[in-house]
Design an enzyme around this catalytic site. Structure first.
Site, PDB file in Angstrom:
ATOM      1  N   ILE A  69     -59.276 -16.596  25.889  1.00 16.40           N
ATOM      2  CA  ILE A  69     -58.196 -17.194  25.239  1.00 16.40           C
ATOM      3  C   ILE A  69     -58.247 -16.580  23.812  1.00 16.40           C
ATOM      4  O   ILE A  69     -59.303 -16.577  22.967  1.00 16.40           O
ATOM      5  CB  ILE A  69     -58.387 -18.906  25.094  1.00 16.40           C
ATOM      6  CG1 ILE A  69     -57.195 -19.439  24.517  1.00 16.40           C
ATOM      7  CG2 ILE A  69     -59.676 -19.086  24.437  1.00 16.40           C
ATOM      8  CD1 ILE A  69     -56.944 -20.879  24.804  1.00 16.40           C
ATOM      9  N   ALA A  70     -57.035 -15.887  23.369  1.00 21.85           N
ATOM     10  CA  ALA A  70     -57.108 -15.499  22.082  1.00 21.85           C
ATOM     11  C   ALA A  70     -55.571 -15.634  21.275  1.00 21.85           C
ATOM     12  O   ALA A  70     -54.648 -15.757  22.040  1.00 21.85           O
ATOM     13  CB  ALA A  70     -57.274 -13.967  22.291  1.00 21.85           C
ATOM     14  N   GLU A 103     -67.211 -20.097  28.563  1.00 16.29           N
ATOM     15  CA  GLU A 103     -68.345 -19.988  27.641  1.00 16.29           C
ATOM     16  C   GLU A 103     -67.516 -19.766  26.280  1.00 16.29           C
ATOM     17  O   GLU A 103     -66.302 -19.185  26.346  1.00 16.29           O
ATOM     18  CB  GLU A 103     -68.930 -18.720  28.023  1.00 16.29           C
ATOM     19  CG  GLU A 103     -69.779 -18.711  29.311  1.00 16.29           C
ATOM     20  CD  GLU A 103     -69.099 -18.371  30.751  1.00 16.29           C
ATOM     21  OE1 GLU A 103     -67.951 -17.893  30.735  1.00 16.29           O
ATOM     22  OE2 GLU A 103     -69.643 -18.603  31.575  1.00 16.29           O
ATOM     23  N   ASN A 108     -68.574 -20.909  17.317  1.00 12.13           N
ATOM     24  CA  ASN A 108     -67.070 -20.981  17.139  1.00 12.13           C
ATOM     25  C   ASN A 108     -66.749 -22.553  17.152  1.00 12.13           C
ATOM     26  O   ASN A 108     -66.114 -23.245  18.225  1.00 12.13           O
ATOM     27  CB  ASN A 108     -66.604 -20.339  18.281  1.00 12.13           C
ATOM     28  CG  ASN A 108     -65.098 -20.148  18.025  1.00 12.13           C
ATOM     29  OD1 ASN A 108     -64.365 -20.838  17.294  1.00 12.13           O
ATOM     30  ND2 ASN A 108     -64.522 -19.188  18.921  1.00 12.13           N
ATOM     31  N   TYR A 115     -61.754 -27.470  22.584  1.00 15.65           N
ATOM     32  CA  TYR A 115     -62.222 -27.679  24.122  1.00 15.65           C
ATOM     33  C   TYR A 115     -62.671 -29.294  24.239  1.00 15.65           C
ATOM     34  O   TYR A 115     -62.353 -29.984  25.162  1.00 15.65           O
ATOM     35  CB  TYR A 115     -63.127 -26.894  24.537  1.00 15.65           C
ATOM     36  CG  TYR A 115     -62.863 -25.393  24.346  1.00 15.65           C
ATOM     37  CD1 TYR A 115     -61.716 -24.739  24.769  1.00 15.65           C
ATOM     38  CD2 TYR A 115     -63.766 -24.353  24.015  1.00 15.65           C
ATOM     39  CE1 TYR A 115     -61.131 -23.530  24.830  1.00 15.65           C
ATOM     40  CE2 TYR A 115     -63.268 -23.075  23.915  1.00 15.65           C
ATOM     41  CZ  TYR A 115     -62.148 -22.649  24.235  1.00 15.65           C
ATOM     42  OH  TYR A 115     -61.851 -21.205  23.960  1.00 15.65           O
TER      43      TYR A 115
END
Length: 145
Positions: A69-70, A103, A108, A115
């Site tokens: 995811i970016a 992961e 981060n 999440y």
């Protein structure tokens, strides 16, 4: 902002986004190869026809594994990742997935917070998963019966 399915034609733009976001980015070829897998799917976030973020998942036998995811740096903290994840989780639930795993770099903190907001729980650690850092393994259980 619009969330839509990623198209094969988007691979070059998503590869450029990868280069801007990650020290070890996926190549255009790697992204194109994902389209050959029946279990891979990707969503992109667009702003004025420019891809500003994306998320990918592999779903095998009802278990989803988020590959990446970016979000482009200039669009972070604008709920882009949240909207991508919301759409992805909704689709996985609708498709009957049992769970989603991912992961995340243990350092981060913003991603870990996102999440957790969605209900992902830490279930383990992958030592040296990244060249310079451990990964936290997180899982979201779906469709509880």
């Amino acid at each position: 902002m619009k969330i839509r399915d990623m198209l094969f034609a988007d691979c070059e733009e998503v590869a450029m986004l990868e280069k801007e976001c990650f020290s070890i980015p996926w190549s255009k070829t790697s992204l194109e190869n994902e389209f050959n897998f029946g279990y891979a799917s990707f969503l992109v976030a667009e702003e004025e026809e420019k891809i500003i973020g994306y998320v990918g998942i592999h779903n095998i036998c009802g278990v989803g594994d988020i590959t990446n995811i970016a979000v482009l740096p200039q669009f972070r903290r604008q709920k882009v990742a949240e909207k991508l994840l919301d759409e992805l989780v909704g689709r996985e639930k609708k498709d009957g997935a049992e769970s989603i795993t991912l992961e995340v770099r243990e350092g981060n903190i913003p991603a870990i917070g996102l999440y957790k907001k969605f209900g992902f729980e830490k279930v383990g650690m992958r030592k040296d998963y990244y060249p310079d850092e451990n990964a936290i393994l997180m899982t979201l259980t779906l469709n509880k019966d």
